[in-house]
Design an enzyme around this catalytic site. Sequence first.
Site, PDB file in Angstrom:
ATOM      1  CB  SER A 152      53.327  40.670  40.821  1.00 36.08           C
ATOM      2  OG  SER A 152      52.707  41.154  41.980  1.00 36.08           O
ATOM      3  CG  ASP A 244      50.049  35.133  45.576  1.00 31.10           C
ATOM      4  OD1 ASP A 244      49.635  36.135  46.183  1.00 31.10           O
ATOM      5  OD2 ASP A 244      50.631  35.210  44.471  1.00 31.10           O
ATOM      6  CG  HIS A 274      53.294  37.476  45.260  1.00 25.13           C
ATOM      7  ND1 HIS A 274      52.348  37.397  44.257  1.00 25.13           N
ATOM      8  CD2 HIS A 274      53.943  38.653  45.074  1.00 25.13           C
ATOM      9  CE1 HIS A 274      52.423  38.480  43.506  1.00 25.13           C
ATOM     10  NE2 HIS A 274      53.385  39.258  43.987  1.00 25.13           N
TER      11      HIS A 274
END
Length: 303
Positions: A152, A244, A274
Amino acid sequence: MSARSPVPNEEGILQFLAICDAFYPPDAVEASIEQQRDWYNALCARFDRPLPVEMTFADGMLQRIPIRRYRPRNITTRTILLYLHGGGFVVGSLDSHHAICAEIADFAGAELISVDYRLAPEYRWPAQTDDGFAVLKHLLCANKRVVVIGDSAGGNLAAGLALRARDASLLGIVGQVLIYPALGGDLAAGSYVEMATAPGLATADVAYYREMLKAPAGNEIAEPLKASSVTGLPPAFITVAHFDPLRDDGRQYAARLTAEGIDVRFREEPQMVHAWLRARHMSDGAREGFYAICAAIKHFAAA
């Protein structure tokens, strides 16, 4: 009102999402920074796991940056794994990804260093990339082989560090592993629209984190998708979650690297959301995806 994004149907990942919602509400970004961090810490503790057998770790400082160093029972390579944690640049710590880092190090048979970079909004960009680069530069200048890894926000940092090292003519990065990375994509296009209200992360959350970080728009270290050239970068393993808003960032970056001659392996996890790394022990899809990540890291470390 925007249409609701599609959702996965894998039982394990749906159970994971229910647990996440109980600890970290979908509207968490509307709370104070302190509250967000308290919720996130509690969530991470809920998914904590015992470390692999005979795994040792120690906290310390490297170039004045707090780090945690993991050493597995069997070290089979001298390559160092450098991990940058996720959390939107706002939450996350050495503890938030503790078991994840330990399991990666154990699988790869490699020492792993996790970086406790400074967080926004107390520290705005480029504090985060500067902290990571200070550690990376120290390792590369010591003639270490390094695999940079991040999920991320950490995937953003890892990609940026590969660009910074190339531009500084620092050799030794043998692979970059980007896990559902945020790479500066257009919030009004593609998966940012299709998955705008996806479970686990919404496009509005991405906009919030960007505002907290305050990185300059178009800067290629902050937004690797905007890089003028990716020639000369190390080989990459990029994995994204289908459900996501960040999905197309990884897709597009993989395509860009491939087009400029970089060796890339790309995976899109069809039932994942995610932050699915935390579901690796309760979801078949997450378990398979995590194995693929670990196998890619081991390959880079041994090459």
